[in-house]
Design a protein around this motif. Structure first.
Motif, PDB file in Angstrom:
ATOM      1  N   HIS A  57     -16.900 -18.579  22.170  1.00 39.78           N
ATOM      2  CA  HIS A  57     -16.136 -17.472  21.598  1.00 39.78           C
ATOM      3  C   HIS A  57     -14.783 -17.982  21.122  1.00 39.78           C
ATOM      4  O   HIS A  57     -14.063 -18.624  21.878  1.00 39.78           O
ATOM      5  N   CYS A 117     -13.281  -9.613  24.042  1.00 37.83           N
ATOM      6  CA  CYS A 117     -14.023 -10.861  24.213  1.00 37.83           C
ATOM      7  C   CYS A 117     -14.351 -11.113  25.689  1.00 37.83           C
ATOM      8  O   CYS A 117     -15.500 -11.380  26.033  1.00 37.83           O
ATOM      9  N   ALA A 134     -18.097 -11.388  27.036  1.00 34.18           N
ATOM     10  CA  ALA A 134     -18.604 -12.764  27.135  1.00 34.18           C
ATOM     11  C   ALA A 134     -19.367 -12.976  28.437  1.00 34.18           C
ATOM     12  O   ALA A 134     -18.917 -12.577  29.507  1.00 34.18           O
ATOM     13  N   SER A 145     -20.418 -18.939  29.408  1.00 30.92           N
ATOM     14  CA  SER A 145     -20.057 -19.195  28.017  1.00 30.92           C
ATOM     15  C   SER A 145     -18.661 -19.832  27.982  1.00 30.92           C
ATOM     16  O   SER A 145     -18.028 -20.051  29.006  1.00 30.92           O
ATOM     17  N   VAL A 154     -14.711 -19.892  25.987  1.00 34.63           N
ATOM     18  CA  VAL A 154     -13.760 -19.182  25.136  1.00 34.63           C
ATOM     19  C   VAL A 154     -12.712 -20.194  24.686  1.00 34.63           C
ATOM     20  O   VAL A 154     -12.114 -20.881  25.524  1.00 34.63           O
ATOM     21  N   THR A 186     -18.979 -17.598  17.919  1.00 32.14           N
ATOM     22  CA  THR A 186     -18.544 -16.292  17.397  1.00 32.14           C
ATOM     23  C   THR A 186     -17.038 -16.275  17.255  1.00 32.14           C
ATOM     24  O   THR A 186     -16.327 -16.658  18.179  1.00 32.14           O
ATOM     25  N   THR A 187     -16.562 -15.825  16.104  1.00 34.20           N
ATOM     26  CA  THR A 187     -15.121 -15.655  15.928  1.00 34.20           C
ATOM     27  C   THR A 187     -14.782 -14.176  16.076  1.00 34.20           C
ATOM     28  O   THR A 187     -15.311 -13.345  15.340  1.00 34.20           O
ATOM     29  N   TRP A 188     -13.934 -13.870  17.048  1.00 30.21           N
ATOM     30  CA  TRP A 188     -13.518 -12.473  17.273  1.00 30.21           C
ATOM     31  C   TRP A 188     -12.383 -12.126  16.330  1.00 30.21           C
ATOM     32  O   TRP A 188     -11.401 -12.841  16.254  1.00 30.21           O
TER      33      TRP A 188
END
Lengths: 100, 110, 123
Positions: A3, A18, A22, A26, A28, A97-99
């Motif tokens: 993320h 996020c 998440a 995972s 971040v 994934t780009t938040w």
């Protein structure tokens, strides 16, 4: 999943969303204004510390340095990565994934 | 665009300002001035030195008002006027002197 | 000819320095105003306080260290520079983390400050 969060935790709810979603295990990566969330002693440090117990939380070193935080203590469990480390993370995790 | 000084080829913007401040040395300033038919003397250098120091500290070019005040302090009140500065740098102390000093083109109101 | 009325300006800067161009545009506009010798006060709040963090090295991300320009404000006789206490505290910033001395004021004092100015510019 990796993320990516680049928003300040004090201006937007991006990091909250996020971390809520998440999955454990995972990763971040905090970059650009997102790096402010990784610094120890802020109002969001508790949330980050809890998240870092369940997943890998990293901050991009170049963005810390740009903001005068090169020597700042980070939230326990949060790690620094450089651009190469960023690339390695992206390779290691199947999806990114780009938040926004 | 480029500027060649003593065999070194330096990158500049279309108006002749250095792209990289670290390319600057006194030979660069002399070459730029010579192209404008100006021979730099100690009065010019005093202004260029001030501009460089100010830029290094604040990452900005000083406004003319600040420049004249600083020159007045260092060299005497008769030299602390924009007329004096324009005599040294006929195209304007801001633009011409900043260019000779290796600074980027001033974007602020100077 | 009558002297134009001088208004008291309050510059309010609320954005982090490098995530957008807004903070830098704020400084550019501020320098423009002080060049016209308008009386200006400046306040940093919310993520704007990050502009005051010392030791910034934005060359690392290919950007200019425009925040180095704030200490030049004293040369223009701009001395009323404030930061909101609550904003600093939330971000774990102490006064010794800042690149220049500022007056730290709480939110209530900031509200009064806004009332005391004619024009508030927000960046």
């Amino acid at each position: 999943m990796l993320h990516l969060v680049n928003r300040s935790p004090f201006e937007e709810r991006t990091i909250d969303a996020c971390l809520r979603v998440a999955a454990p295990g995972s990763a971040v990566l905090l970059y650009e204004d997102g790096v402010y969330a990784g610094v120890r002693g802020t109002g969001v440090a508790g949330r980050l510390e809890a998240a870092a117990r369940e997943m890998r939380v990293c901050v991009l070193e170049e963005d810390l340095a740009a903001r005068g935080l090169q020597d700042a203590a980070l939230v326990p469990g949060v790690h620094r990565v450089d651009y190469d480390g960023f690339v390695e993370l992206a390779i290691e995790y199947d999806s990114v994934t780009t938040w926004r | 665009m480029t500027l060649t000084v003593e065999g070194r080829v330096l990158e500049t913007d279309p108006e002749g300002y250095l792209r990289r401040l670290e390319d600057w040395d006194e030979d660069v300033a002399r070459a730029m001035a010579r192209a404008d038919d100006i021979e730099l003397d100690e009065n010019h250098w005093e202004v260029l030195q001030f501009l460089k120091e100010y830029y290094e500290q604040y990452q900005l070019a000083p406004p003319v008002r600040v420049l004249t005040r600083a020159i007045a302090k260092r060299l005497g009140r008769d030299k602390g006027s924009s007329r004096y500065l324009y005599r040294l740098f006929p195209d304007g102390p801001a633009k011409q002197a900043c260019r000779y000093a290796g600074l980027p083109k001033p974007t602020n109101c100077i | 000819m009558a002297t134009p009325a001088r208004k008291r300006f309050l510059w309010m800067s609320r954005r982090a320095p490098h995530g957008s161009v807004q903070a830098q545009e704020g400084l550019d506009a501020l320098l423009m105003a002080v060049a016209f010798e308008q009386p200006v006060s400046v306040v940093f709040l919310d993520d704007g306080v990050y502009q005051l963090k010392r030791d910034q090295d934005p060359a690392r991300i290919g950007r200019k260290n425009f925040c180095a320009g704030f200490p030049s404000l004293g040369i223009y006789d701009v001395h009323d520079i404030y930061a909101e206490r609550e904003s600093l505290a939330l971000r774990g910033l102490r006064e010794e983390d800042l690149l220049m001395p500022v007056r730290v004021v709480d939110s209530a004092a900031l509200g009064a400050l806004m009332e005391a100015h004619d024009v508030v510019m927000s960046f």
